[in-house]
Design a protein around this motif. Sequence first.
Motif, short mmCIF file in Angstrom:
data_model
loop_
_atom_site.label_atom_id
_atom_site.label_comp_id
_atom_site.label_asym_id
_atom_site.label_seq_id
_atom_site.Cartn_x
_atom_site.Cartn_y
_atom_site.Cartn_z
N ALA A 9 0.83 -1.21 0.00
CA ALA A 9 0.00 0.00 0.00
C ALA A 9 0.87 1.26 0.00
N GLU A 10 1.96 1.25 0.74
CA GLU A 10 2.88 2.40 0.76
C GLU A 10 3.51 2.61 -0.61
N ARG A 11 3.94 1.53 -1.24
CA ARG A 11 4.56 1.63 -2.57
C ARG A 11 3.54 2.11 -3.61
N TYR A 12 2.31 1.62 -3.49
CA TYR A 12 1.24 2.03 -4.39
C TYR A 12 0.99 3.54 -4.27
N MET A 13 0.89 4.04 -3.04
CA MET A 13 0.70 5.48 -2.83
C MET A 13 1.90 6.27 -3.37
N ALA A 14 3.09 5.78 -3.14
CA ALA A 14 4.29 6.46 -3.63
C ALA A 14 4.27 6.57 -5.15
N ARG A 68 -2.02 10.14 0.55
CA ARG A 68 -1.48 9.59 1.80
C ARG A 68 -2.44 8.54 2.34
N LEU A 69 -1.86 7.51 2.94
CA LEU A 69 -2.66 6.48 3.58
C LEU A 69 -3.28 7.04 4.85
N VAL A 70 -4.50 6.59 5.14
CA VAL A 70 -5.20 6.99 6.35
C VAL A 70 -5.71 5.72 7.02
N GLY A 71 -5.26 5.46 8.21
CA GLY A 71 -5.73 4.27 8.92
C GLY A 71 -4.97 3.03 8.53
N PRO A 72 -5.42 1.91 9.08
CA PRO A 72 -4.71 0.64 8.85
C PRO A 72 -5.00 0.03 7.48
N TRP A 84 -7.38 6.28 1.81
CA TRP A 84 -6.40 7.29 1.42
C TRP A 84 -7.07 8.66 1.34
N GLU A 85 -6.23 9.69 1.32
CA GLU A 85 -6.66 11.06 1.09
C GLU A 85 -5.76 11.67 0.03
N ALA A 96 -11.07 12.02 -0.66
CA ALA A 96 -10.76 10.83 0.13
C ALA A 96 -11.48 9.64 -0.48
N GLY A 97 -10.92 8.48 -0.26
CA GLY A 97 -11.54 7.27 -0.76
C GLY A 97 -10.86 6.04 -0.19
N PHE A 98 -11.20 4.90 -0.77
CA PHE A 98 -10.51 3.68 -0.39
C PHE A 98 -10.36 2.81 -1.63
N ASP A 99 -9.35 1.98 -1.60
CA ASP A 99 -9.07 1.06 -2.70
C ASP A 99 -9.06 -0.37 -2.18
N VAL A 100 -9.47 -1.26 -3.06
CA VAL A 100 -9.35 -2.69 -2.83
C VAL A 100 -8.41 -3.21 -3.90
N ALA A 101 -7.33 -3.83 -3.48
CA ALA A 101 -6.31 -4.31 -4.42
C ALA A 101 -6.18 -5.82 -4.34
N VAL A 102 -5.95 -6.42 -5.51
CA VAL A 102 -5.75 -7.86 -5.62
C VAL A 102 -4.38 -8.08 -6.25
N THR A 103 -3.66 -9.05 -5.72
CA THR A 103 -2.33 -9.35 -6.25
C THR A 103 -2.28 -10.76 -6.82
N ASP A 104 -1.29 -10.97 -7.68
CA ASP A 104 -1.03 -12.32 -8.16
C ASP A 104 -0.14 -13.04 -7.15
N ASP A 105 0.25 -14.25 -7.45
CA ASP A 105 1.06 -15.03 -6.52
C ASP A 105 2.47 -14.49 -6.35
N ASP A 106 2.90 -13.60 -7.25
CA ASP A 106 4.20 -12.95 -7.12
C ASP A 106 4.12 -11.64 -6.35
#
Length: 122
Positions: A9-14, A68-72, A84-85, A96-106
């Motif tokens: 999540a930090e890398r995504y925001m960056a 920026r990330l907001v909360g856990p 995020w905000e 402000a909003g929120f994201d739902v992210a899905v990753t592959d096995d890598d």
Amino acid sequence: MTTTFDKLAERYMATWNETDPTRRRRDIDDLWAPDGRYVDPLVVAEGRDAIDATIAAVQSQFPGMTFRLVGPVDSHHNQTRFTWELGPDNGEAPIAGFDVAVTDDDGRLTQVLGFLDRVPTT
């Protein structure tokens, strides 16, 4: 590319905050699967090129603002959600909003679904 979801999540925001096009593209290529998909109420971006163009467009529309990330970060299996905000560094964030992210096995992003909770009315 095994990583914790907090770090993801930090890398995504960056990546959304990276204004140098070369560095941003490098980060997108590292973070996203080649056929990754980003969807929010305003855009559907399929593939790394479209994701890069979407981020550049948001940066152009909101110059000087940062995400920026907001909360856990809440995660299980290959999915995570986070709030995020978007706003100035020293002030209240108008978006402000929120994201739902899905990753592959890598650990690369395959899909991000974005939701907007607060947007400017003008």
